[in-house]
Design a protein around this motif. Structure first.
Motif, PDB file in Angstrom:
ATOM      1  N   ALA A  75     106.047 -58.199  25.335  1.00 20.95           N
ATOM      2  CA  ALA A  75     106.918 -58.574  24.218  1.00 20.95           C
ATOM      3  C   ALA A  75     106.079 -59.122  23.068  1.00 20.95           C
ATOM      4  CB  ALA A  75     107.939 -59.613  24.671  1.00 20.95           C
ATOM      5  N   LYS A  76     106.478 -58.812  21.842  1.00 18.71           N
ATOM      6  CA  LYS A  76     105.703 -59.253  20.673  1.00 18.71           C
ATOM      7  C   LYS A  76     105.723 -60.769  20.511  1.00 18.71           C
ATOM      8  CE  LYS A  76     104.761 -55.016  19.459  1.00 18.71           C
ATOM      9  NZ  LYS A  76     103.441 -54.450  19.797  1.00 18.71           N
ATOM     10  N   ARG A  77     106.849 -61.388  20.791  1.00 22.31           N
ATOM     11  CA  ARG A  77     106.962 -62.847  20.621  1.00 22.31           C
ATOM     12  C   ARG A  77     106.577 -63.552  21.913  1.00 22.31           C
ATOM     13  NH1 ARG A  77     112.402 -64.900  18.191  1.00 22.31           N
ATOM     14  NH2 ARG A  77     113.126 -64.239  20.258  1.00 22.31           N
ATOM     15  N   PRO A  78     105.687 -64.531  21.848  1.00 24.61           N
ATOM     16  CA  PRO A  78     105.251 -65.230  23.065  1.00 24.61           C
ATOM     17  C   PRO A  78     106.398 -65.797  23.887  1.00 24.61           C
ATOM     18  CG  PRO A  78     103.874 -65.847  21.201  1.00 24.61           C
ATOM     19  CD  PRO A  78     105.002 -65.026  20.643  1.00 24.61           C
ATOM     20  N   GLU A  79     107.434 -66.304  23.206  1.00 30.01           N
ATOM     21  CA  GLU A  79     108.540 -66.936  23.925  1.00 30.01           C
ATOM     22  C   GLU A  79     109.392 -65.937  24.690  1.00 30.01           C
ATOM     23  OE1 GLU A  79     109.764 -66.706  19.475  1.00 30.01           O
ATOM     24  OE2 GLU A  79     107.953 -67.025  20.699  1.00 30.01           O
ATOM     25  N   ASP A  80     109.243 -64.642  24.415  1.00 23.69           N
ATOM     26  CA  ASP A  80     110.017 -63.622  25.116  1.00 23.69           C
ATOM     27  C   ASP A  80     109.320 -63.119  26.383  1.00 23.69           C
ATOM     28  OD1 ASP A  80     112.020 -63.762  23.219  1.00 23.69           O
ATOM     29  OD2 ASP A  80     111.194 -62.122  21.999  1.00 23.69           O
ATOM     30  N   ARG A  81     108.109 -63.551  26.621  1.00 18.44           N
ATOM     31  CA  ARG A  81     107.363 -63.103  27.810  1.00 18.44           C
ATOM     32  C   ARG A  81     107.734 -63.956  29.018  1.00 18.44           C
ATOM     33  NH1 ARG A  81     102.116 -63.440  24.086  1.00 18.44           N
ATOM     34  NH2 ARG A  81     102.885 -61.976  22.505  1.00 18.44           N
ATOM     35  N   PRO A  82     107.680 -63.397  30.214  1.00 18.45           N
ATOM     36  CA  PRO A  82     108.105 -64.152  31.409  1.00 18.45           C
ATOM     37  C   PRO A  82     107.114 -65.237  31.791  1.00 18.45           C
ATOM     38  CG  PRO A  82     107.197 -62.025  32.036  1.00 18.45           C
ATOM     39  CD  PRO A  82     107.279 -62.019  30.538  1.00 18.45           C
ATOM     40  N   ARG A  83     107.630 -66.294  32.403  1.00 24.84           N
ATOM     41  CA  ARG A  83     106.756 -67.305  32.994  1.00 24.84           C
ATOM     42  C   ARG A  83     106.067 -66.702  34.208  1.00 24.84           C
ATOM     43  NH1 ARG A  83     111.202 -71.119  33.445  1.00 24.84           N
ATOM     44  NH2 ARG A  83     110.703 -71.011  35.675  1.00 24.84           N
ATOM     45  N   LEU A  84     104.942 -67.281  34.577  1.00 18.22           N
ATOM     46  CA  LEU A  84     104.158 -66.711  35.662  1.00 18.22           C
ATOM     47  C   LEU A  84     104.900 -66.728  36.996  1.00 18.22           C
ATOM     48  CD1 LEU A  84     100.580 -68.041  34.828  1.00 18.22           C
ATOM     49  CD2 LEU A  84     101.404 -65.692  34.649  1.00 18.22           C
ATOM     50  N   ASP A  85     105.688 -67.775  37.253  1.00 21.65           N
ATOM     51  CA  ASP A  85     106.402 -67.812  38.536  1.00 21.65           C
ATOM     52  C   ASP A  85     107.446 -66.694  38.618  1.00 21.65           C
ATOM     53  OD1 ASP A  85     107.932 -68.992  36.534  1.00 21.65           O
ATOM     54  OD2 ASP A  85     108.775 -70.538  37.835  1.00 21.65           O
ATOM     55  N   GLN A 116      86.903 -70.432  14.092  1.00 25.56           N
ATOM     56  CA  GLN A 116      87.593 -70.847  12.878  1.00 25.56           C
ATOM     57  C   GLN A 116      88.981 -70.228  12.828  1.00 25.56           C
ATOM     58  OE1 GLN A 116      85.099 -69.675   9.655  1.00 25.56           O
ATOM     59  NE2 GLN A 116      83.423 -71.040  10.212  1.00 25.56           N
ATOM     60  N   VAL A 117      89.891 -70.911  12.142  1.00 22.84           N
ATOM     61  CA  VAL A 117      91.243 -70.396  11.989  1.00 22.84           C
ATOM     62  C   VAL A 117      91.191 -69.048  11.290  1.00 22.84           C
ATOM     63  CG1 VAL A 117      93.490 -70.783  10.916  1.00 22.84           C
ATOM     64  CG2 VAL A 117      92.233 -72.703  11.923  1.00 22.84           C
ATOM     65  N   GLY A 118      91.902 -68.066  11.837  1.00 20.96           N
ATOM     66  CA  GLY A 118      91.924 -66.737  11.256  1.00 20.96           C
ATOM     67  C   GLY A 118      90.853 -65.807  11.775  1.00 20.96           C
ATOM     68  N   VAL A 119      89.896 -66.334  12.540  1.00 20.16           N
ATOM     69  CA  VAL A 119      88.846 -65.493  13.125  1.00 20.16           C
ATOM     70  C   VAL A 119      89.337 -64.948  14.454  1.00 20.16           C
ATOM     71  CG1 VAL A 119      86.493 -65.430  14.039  1.00 20.16           C
ATOM     72  CG2 VAL A 119      86.999 -66.758  11.966  1.00 20.16           C
ATOM     73  N   VAL A 120      89.248 -63.629  14.644  1.00 15.47           N
ATOM     74  CA  VAL A 120      89.772 -62.983  15.828  1.00 15.47           C
ATOM     75  C   VAL A 120      88.648 -62.772  16.842  1.00 15.47           C
ATOM     76  CG1 VAL A 120      90.889 -60.910  16.723  1.00 15.47           C
ATOM     77  CG2 VAL A 120      91.567 -61.828  14.501  1.00 15.47           C
ATOM     78  N   VAL A 121      88.857 -63.264  18.068  1.00 14.56           N
ATOM     79  CA  VAL A 121      87.902 -63.017  19.144  1.00 14.56           C
ATOM     80  C   VAL A 121      88.669 -62.457  20.337  1.00 14.56           C
ATOM     81  CG1 VAL A 121      86.232 -64.773  18.465  1.00 14.56           C
ATOM     82  CG2 VAL A 121      88.141 -65.419  19.924  1.00 14.56           C
ATOM     83  N   GLY A 122      88.040 -61.527  21.044  1.00 18.55           N
ATOM     84  CA  GLY A 122      88.686 -60.907  22.180  1.00 18.55           C
ATOM     85  C   GLY A 122      88.413 -59.412  22.203  1.00 18.55           C
ATOM     86  N   THR A 123      89.145 -58.699  23.054  1.00 21.11           N
ATOM     87  CA  THR A 123      89.007 -57.259  23.192  1.00 21.11           C
ATOM     88  C   THR A 123      90.309 -56.626  22.715  1.00 21.11           C
ATOM     89  OG1 THR A 123      87.579 -57.625  25.110  1.00 21.11           O
ATOM     90  CG2 THR A 123      88.473 -55.399  24.808  1.00 21.11           C
ATOM     91  N   PRO A 124      90.347 -56.023  21.505  1.00 22.68           N
ATOM     92  CA  PRO A 124      91.603 -55.628  20.858  1.00 22.68           C
ATOM     93  C   PRO A 124      92.613 -54.887  21.726  1.00 22.68           C
ATOM     94  CG  PRO A 124      89.808 -55.400  19.312  1.00 22.68           C
ATOM     95  CD  PRO A 124      89.182 -55.783  20.630  1.00 22.68           C
ATOM     96  N   PRO A 125      92.235 -53.876  22.537  1.00 21.52           N
ATOM     97  CA  PRO A 125      93.282 -53.180  23.305  1.00 21.52           C
ATOM     98  C   PRO A 125      94.036 -54.066  24.294  1.00 21.52           C
ATOM     99  CG  PRO A 125      91.277 -51.859  23.217  1.00 21.52           C
ATOM    100  CD  PRO A 125      90.927 -53.220  22.691  1.00 21.52           C
ATOM    101  N   PHE A 126      93.475 -55.239  24.628  1.00 17.68           N
ATOM    102  CA  PHE A 126      94.127 -56.121  25.598  1.00 17.68           C
ATOM    103  C   PHE A 126      94.454 -57.488  25.005  1.00 17.68           C
ATOM    104  CE2 PHE A 126      91.697 -52.975  27.919  1.00 17.68           C
ATOM    105  CZ  PHE A 126      92.658 -52.485  28.792  1.00 17.68           C
ATOM    106  N   MET A 127      94.405 -57.599  23.689  1.00 22.18           N
ATOM    107  CA  MET A 127      94.741 -58.855  23.014  1.00 22.18           C
ATOM    108  C   MET A 127      96.230 -58.913  22.707  1.00 22.18           C
ATOM    109  SD  MET A 127      91.428 -58.981  20.493  1.00 22.18           S
ATOM    110  CE  MET A 127      92.132 -60.168  19.364  1.00 22.18           C
ATOM    111  N   SER A 128      96.756 -60.124  22.593  1.00 20.81           N
ATOM    112  CA  SER A 128      98.151 -60.326  22.230  1.00 20.81           C
ATOM    113  C   SER A 128      98.309 -60.226  20.711  1.00 20.81           C
ATOM    114  CB  SER A 128      98.616 -61.708  22.694  1.00 20.81           C
ATOM    115  OG  SER A 128      97.919 -62.725  21.975  1.00 20.81           O
ATOM    116  N   PRO A 129      99.538 -60.002  20.214  1.00 20.25           N
ATOM    117  CA  PRO A 129      99.748 -59.945  18.768  1.00 20.25           C
ATOM    118  C   PRO A 129      99.301 -61.218  18.050  1.00 20.25           C
ATOM    119  CG  PRO A 129     101.645 -59.039  19.904  1.00 20.25           C
ATOM    120  CD  PRO A 129     100.759 -59.634  20.964  1.00 20.25           C
ATOM    121  N   GLU A 130      99.568 -62.382  18.645  1.00 22.41           N
ATOM    122  CA  GLU A 130      99.153 -63.629  17.984  1.00 22.41           C
ATOM    123  C   GLU A 130      97.640 -63.766  17.963  1.00 22.41           C
ATOM    124  OE1 GLU A 130     100.617 -64.860  22.222  1.00 22.41           O
ATOM    125  OE2 GLU A 130     101.051 -63.352  20.686  1.00 22.41           O
TER     126      GLU A 130
END
Length: 328
Positions: free
Chosen positions: A244-254, A167-181
């Motif tokens: 980087a906090k903002r997704p658009e500031d992170r490098p592309r994989l290549d 559901q929207v707003g529900v957080v799933v994952g492992t917090p120490p390795f999750m992204s800010p979004e």
């Protein structure tokens, strides 16, 4: 947490050789196909198998894992999501997880971490090419094989275009390795996996997540800068961009791949010596198991049964009685 009184002898067509591990979701066994191929078989716990939503989530995991192919992912070979206890079989990788390796022998040298990072980038390229976002890239989900890492566990992955169960707003994952979004419960895309990759690289180099752990880790991931002490030069700059906090500031994989390989010394050997030792020990164990007859010896059966009874919380006296009765 429920534990089976005894491990199964067979799951689907696979004969069970031993238990590899267990967790909140279920158990992972080493299995062998009729032709002798080793597989890792994940089996869902009964209480979770009884939940329709969880069964659907597990079916999504299988679907996500099936569409991903790449040299640095563990290939799915079989599954039955409709079984009484749903299960998933992947090729067995006789190597430790990154989490196990670092806990046992400490952080890895930078040259090996660059090799590790390049393999993980290639894995993410294959995952994202299949329109999948992993969403749970962490040291425990990175296996270290003799020819490079393997990304495993697509339990909370999201296939682009498929309706989600979260559901929207529900957080799933492992917090120490999750992204800010991801921490905020927002929609995540491939850049979220890049952030997690940055965290995995920090762990490999230092033995700790970039934002620590504990109750405050969610706040630190979302609002504070990562702790990169001990990481220097171009590697520090590269990881900082991943985090980087903002997704658009992170490098592309290549571009990330180019940065990792640019500074890689030619003498960087994979796997690291301590990891190579662990792989050799696991491989030797496999060889020994292959030499055993298809029927398990009675003493081995009784010892395994005793361990399972102890896992179930029975007393020593009850275990002794059960083992004696079984050997009568």
């Amino acid at each position: 947490m429920r534990t089976p009184v005894s491990d199964p002898m067979r799951i689907g067509p696979y004969r069970i050789v031993g238990r590899l591990g267990s967790g909140g979701m279920g158990w992972v066994y080493l299995g062998r196909s009729p032709s002798g191929r080793e597989v890792a078989v994940k089996v869902v716990r009964p209480e979770l198998a009884a939940e329709g939503e969880f069964r659907e989530r597990f079916a999504r995991e299988v679907a996500a894992a099936r569409v991903v192919s790449g040299a640095y992912t563990a290939a799915v070979v079989d599954a039955d999501t409709e079984a009484e206890l749903p299960w998933l079989a992947t090729l067995y990788v006789p190597g430790p997880s990154l989490a196990e390796a670092v806990r046992a022998d400490g952080p890895l040298p930078e040259p090996q971490v660059r090799r590790l990072g390049a393999g993980l980038v290639e894995a993410l390229q294959a995952i994202h090419a299949a329109r999948v976002v992993h969403r749970d890239l962490k040291p425990a989900n990175v296996l270290l094989a003799s020819d490079g890492p393997r990304v495993i566990d697509f339990g909370i992955s999201r296939v682009d275009g498929a309706p989600g169960l979260t559901q929207v707003g529900v957080v799933v994952g492992t917090p120490p390795f999750m992204s800010p979004e991801q921490i905020r419960g927002a929609t995540v895309g491939p850049p979220s996996d890049v952030f997690s990759l940055g965290g995995v690289l920090v762990y490999a180099l230092t033995g700790r997540p970039p934002h620590g752990s504990g109750e405050a880790v969610r706040y630190r991931v979302a609002f504070e800068e990562p702790e990169l002490d001990g990481i220097t030069g171009p590697m520090r700059e590269l990881i900082a961009r991943c985090l980087a906090k903002r997704p658009e500031d992170r490098p592309r994989l290549d571009r990330l791949m180019a940065g990792l390989l640019e500074q890689e010394p030619r003498e960087a050997v994979w796997p690291p010596p301590t990891v190579a030792h662990s792989i050799a020990a696991r491989t030797q164990d496999l060889v020994k198991r292959r030499k055993q007859s298809t029927s398990v010896s009675v003493p081995s059966c009784l010892l395994s049964h005793a361990r399972a009874l102890l896992d179930a919380g029975l007393t020593d006296a009850m275990v002794t009685e059960a083992v004696v009765r079984g050997g009568a």
